[in-house]
Motif scaffolding. Structure first.
Motif, PDB file in Angstrom:
ATOM      1  N   ASP A  40       0.841  -1.198   0.000  1.00 58.83           N
ATOM      2  CA  ASP A  40       0.000   0.000   0.000  1.00 58.83           C
ATOM      3  C   ASP A  40       0.875   1.247   0.000  1.00 58.83           C
ATOM      4  N   ILE A  41       0.714   2.064  -1.019  1.00 61.58           N
ATOM      5  CA  ILE A  41       1.534   3.275  -1.135  1.00 61.58           C
ATOM      6  C   ILE A  41       0.931   4.450  -0.385  1.00 61.58           C
ATOM      7  N   ASN A  42      -0.356   4.369  -0.078  1.00 66.57           N
ATOM      8  CA  ASN A  42      -1.072   5.533   0.459  1.00 66.57           C
ATOM      9  C   ASN A  42      -0.515   6.079   1.772  1.00 66.57           C
ATOM     10  N   PRO A  43      -0.092   5.239   2.724  1.00 68.16           N
ATOM     11  CA  PRO A  43       0.419   5.820   3.978  1.00 68.16           C
ATOM     12  C   PRO A  43       1.652   6.695   3.783  1.00 68.16           C
ATOM     13  N   TRP A  44       2.348   6.511   2.682  1.00 66.93           N
ATOM     14  CA  TRP A  44       3.613   7.216   2.466  1.00 66.93           C
ATOM     15  C   TRP A  44       3.507   8.289   1.378  1.00 66.93           C
ATOM     16  N   ALA A  45       2.326   8.463   0.812  1.00 61.26           N
ATOM     17  CA  ALA A  45       2.182   9.278  -0.393  1.00 61.26           C
ATOM     18  C   ALA A  45       2.679  10.706  -0.211  1.00 61.26           C
ATOM     19  N   GLU A  46       2.432  11.302   0.941  1.00 57.10           N
ATOM     20  CA  GLU A  46       2.813  12.699   1.145  1.00 57.10           C
ATOM     21  C   GLU A  46       4.184  12.850   1.812  1.00 57.10           C
ATOM     22  N   ALA A  47       4.880  11.749   2.004  1.00 59.18           N
ATOM     23  CA  ALA A  47       6.204  11.824   2.626  1.00 59.18           C
ATOM     24  C   ALA A  47       7.179  12.539   1.704  1.00 59.18           C
ATOM     25  N   ARG A  48       7.918  13.478   2.254  1.00 55.78           N
ATOM     26  CA  ARG A  48       8.949  14.174   1.490  1.00 55.78           C
ATOM     27  C   ARG A  48      10.210  13.308   1.473  1.00 55.78           C
ATOM     28  N   LEU A  49      10.814  13.222   0.319  1.00 51.64           N
ATOM     29  CA  LEU A  49      11.975  12.363   0.138  1.00 51.64           C
ATOM     30  C   LEU A  49      13.259  13.175   0.185  1.00 51.64           C
ATOM     31  N   THR A  50      14.328  12.534   0.659  1.00 50.49           N
ATOM     32  CA  THR A  50      15.628  13.191   0.658  1.00 50.49           C
ATOM     33  C   THR A  50      16.150  13.276  -0.774  1.00 50.49           C
ATOM     34  N   LEU A  51      17.106  14.123  -0.985  1.00 53.14           N
ATOM     35  CA  LEU A  51      17.681  14.260  -2.327  1.00 53.14           C
ATOM     36  C   LEU A  51      18.276  12.937  -2.815  1.00 53.14           C
ATOM     37  N   PRO A  52      19.068  12.206  -2.008  1.00 53.35           N
ATOM     38  CA  PRO A  52      19.574  10.906  -2.484  1.00 53.35           C
ATOM     39  C   PRO A  52      18.447   9.935  -2.845  1.00 53.35           C
ATOM     40  N   GLU A  53      17.350   9.942  -2.083  1.00 51.77           N
ATOM     41  CA  GLU A  53      16.223   9.069  -2.400  1.00 51.77           C
ATOM     42  C   GLU A  53      15.592   9.457  -3.734  1.00 51.77           C
ATOM     43  N   ARG A  54      15.412  10.751  -3.954  1.00 51.43           N
ATOM     44  CA  ARG A  54      14.812  11.199  -5.210  1.00 51.43           C
ATOM     45  C   ARG A  54      15.706  10.847  -6.393  1.00 51.43           C
ATOM     46  N   GLU A  55      17.005  11.013  -6.217  1.00 50.49           N
ATOM     47  CA  GLU A  55      17.936  10.698  -7.303  1.00 50.49           C
ATOM     48  C   GLU A  55      17.949   9.203  -7.599  1.00 50.49           C
ATOM     49  N   LEU A  56      17.901   8.377  -6.548  1.00 47.13           N
ATOM     50  CA  LEU A  56      17.845   6.930  -6.750  1.00 47.13           C
ATOM     51  C   LEU A  56      16.594   6.550  -7.536  1.00 47.13           C
ATOM     52  N   LEU A  57      15.448   7.073  -7.128  1.00 43.30           N
ATOM     53  CA  LEU A  57      14.205   6.730  -7.800  1.00 43.30           C
ATOM     54  C   LEU A  57      14.204   7.199  -9.249  1.00 43.30           C
ATOM     55  N   LEU A  58      14.679   8.388  -9.498  1.00 48.06           N
ATOM     56  CA  LEU A  58      14.711   8.895 -10.864  1.00 48.06           C
ATOM     57  C   LEU A  58      15.653   8.079 -11.739  1.00 48.06           C
ATOM     58  N   THR A  59      16.755   7.620 -11.164  1.00 47.72           N
ATOM     59  CA  THR A  59      17.677   6.758 -11.911  1.00 47.72           C
ATOM     60  C   THR A  59      16.991   5.456 -12.287  1.00 47.72           C
ATOM     61  N   ARG A  60      16.281   4.846 -11.333  1.00 46.59           N
ATOM     62  CA  ARG A  60      15.617   3.571 -11.612  1.00 46.59           C
ATOM     63  C   ARG A  60      14.426   3.738 -12.555  1.00 46.59           C
ATOM     64  N   ILE A  61      13.714   4.833 -12.420  1.00 47.66           N
ATOM     65  CA  ILE A  61      12.611   5.097 -13.358  1.00 47.66           C
ATOM     66  C   ILE A  61      13.162   5.218 -14.778  1.00 47.66           C
ATOM     67  N   GLU A  62      14.286   5.901 -14.918  1.00 49.28           N
ATOM     68  CA  GLU A  62      14.872   6.064 -16.248  1.00 49.28           C
ATOM     69  C   GLU A  62      15.409   4.736 -16.782  1.00 49.28           C
ATOM     70  N   GLU A  63      15.997   3.913 -15.906  1.00 56.97           N
ATOM     71  CA  GLU A  63      16.456   2.591 -16.336  1.00 56.97           C
ATOM     72  C   GLU A  63      15.288   1.726 -16.787  1.00 56.97           C
ATOM     73  N   ARG A  64      14.178   1.832 -16.062  1.00 59.69           N
ATOM     74  CA  ARG A  64      12.983   1.054 -16.444  1.00 59.69           C
ATOM     75  C   ARG A  64      12.514   1.440 -17.841  1.00 59.69           C
ATOM     76  N   VAL A  65      12.642   2.718 -18.178  1.00 56.86           N
ATOM     77  CA  VAL A  65      12.198   3.199 -19.489  1.00 56.86           C
ATOM     78  C   VAL A  65      13.252   2.964 -20.563  1.00 56.86           C
ATOM     79  N   ALA A  66      14.467   3.414 -20.305  1.00 54.24           N
ATOM     80  CA  ALA A  66      15.505   3.387 -21.341  1.00 54.24           C
ATOM     81  C   ALA A  66      15.969   1.970 -21.660  1.00 54.24           C
ATOM     82  N   ARG A  67      16.136   1.140 -20.640  1.00 53.96           N
ATOM     83  CA  ARG A  67      16.628  -0.223 -20.839  1.00 53.96           C
ATOM     84  C   ARG A  67      15.509  -1.247 -20.871  1.00 53.96           C
ATOM     85  N   ARG A  68      14.285  -0.804 -20.580  1.00 57.30           N
ATOM     86  CA  ARG A  68      13.128  -1.698 -20.470  1.00 57.30           C
ATOM     87  C   ARG A  68      13.422  -2.831 -19.488  1.00 57.30           C
TER      88      ARG A  68
END
Length: 302
Positions: free
Chosen positions: A54-82
């Motif tokens: 369940d993502i809802n309990p955490w939906a409004e949680a603010r993320l640290t910069l390293p966390e945001r960068e990690l997620l953006l890297t993995r999102i891009e890998e999911r798209v670019a490398r499928r």
């Protein structure tokens, strides 16, 4: 990516961004999730070591910069490398049970997991196995990551479970999962071709999710599925080469009251045409219809 990390702050922000990227890229799903929202939620929650149900309990949680960068890297890998999210995070779940996965094994997603945890095994009313505690020997063929063997050890508390896998690379992953499962004392892992490693052993239950993708579908696999080992998918021209071998050998490995639970994908009509003498009992799950059969030892006509 740095600009996005400066603009997206909450988990909900990253979820929305990921879903937009996944839809824009036209990604393929089906390796543990069924759509862009579920895929994005899993990738984000597992990457942040949060419960994936369940993502809802955490939906409004603010993320640290390293966390945001990690997620953006993995999102891009999911798209670019499928690349499937399970491989990006190194984790997959069946019935809420986590398993280590990487490109040495297929991403666990068998319908058999749902069936094992249903009332068909030890439930009230109609069941295939009324008393799960009475099952003494279970065999899991084509075990891959070892997930179904481990689930079987959970469902059948008194059973010794043998798991067989042909790929030496997959064996390494299965061994890690078994060692961490809490059931290592009842789980035996063998490398070999189907029944060959277990010689003349007999079982109360044989479960198997063998390769069953046909040649045409193999040629048309989306990029996501091409990251998986081909040998874990390729079932020959009509997808049923391995299934036929299992049917040929299973009778001499089943106890008289035993049964075979086998996932075959969409080859039901072919199988029924090829084996008119066998009384397959077809089972449905939440997301499948007639893709798993149950066949008891007495139906083999020994």
């Amino acid at each position: 990516m740095k600009n996005f990390a400066d603009e997206l702050f909450t988990l909900r922000d990253l979820l929305r961004f990921a879903v937009s990227r996944f839809n824009e890229a036209g990604l393929a799903f089906g390796q543990g999730t069924t759509g862009a929202v579920d895929e994005a939620a899993f990738l984000i929650l597992e990457s942040l070591h949060l419960p994936v149900d369940d993502i809802n309990p955490w939906a409004e949680a603010r993320l640290t910069l390293p966390e945001r960068e990690l997620l953006l890297t993995r999102i891009e890998e999911r798209v670019a490398r499928r690349m499937p999210s399970a491989y990006l995070t190194g984790k997959a779940y069946i019935q809420g049970v986590p398993f280590h996965v990487d490109e040495r094994v297929i991403v666990p997603r068998s319908f058999i997991g749902e069936l094992l945890f249903s009332d068909l095994f030890g439930g009230d009313g109609f069941t295939l196995v009324p008393d799960t505690s009475a099952v003494g020997r279970v065999l899991d063929l084509c075990t891959g990551s070892g997930c179904l063997a481990i689930l079987a050890a959970r469902v059948f508390p008194n059973a010794e479970v043998d798991a067989v896998e042909l790929s030496p690379q997959a064996i390494e992953v299965a061994r890690q999962n078994i060692e961490e499962s809490g059931f290592a004392d009842r789980l035996n892992l063998f490398q070999g071709d189907l029944f060959q490693p277990v010689a003349e052993e007999r079982y109360d239950l044989i479960i198997t999710n063998p390769p069953y993708v046909d040649a045409e579908a193999m040629d048309e696999l989306p990029p996501e599925f091409r990251h998986e080992p081909a040998m874990a998918l390729d079932g020959g021209e009509d997808g049923l080469d391995i299934v036929r071998r299992i049917l040929a050998e299973a009778p001499r490995h089943l106890n008289p009251s035993g049964g075979l639970l086998c996932e075959i994908g969409r080859g039901r009509e072919i199988l029924e045409d090829d084996y008119p003498e066998l009384e397959f009992f077809w089972l449905d799950t939440e997301e499948s219809e007639g893709e798993v059969f149950w066949l008891t030892a007495d139906k083999f006509g020994r």
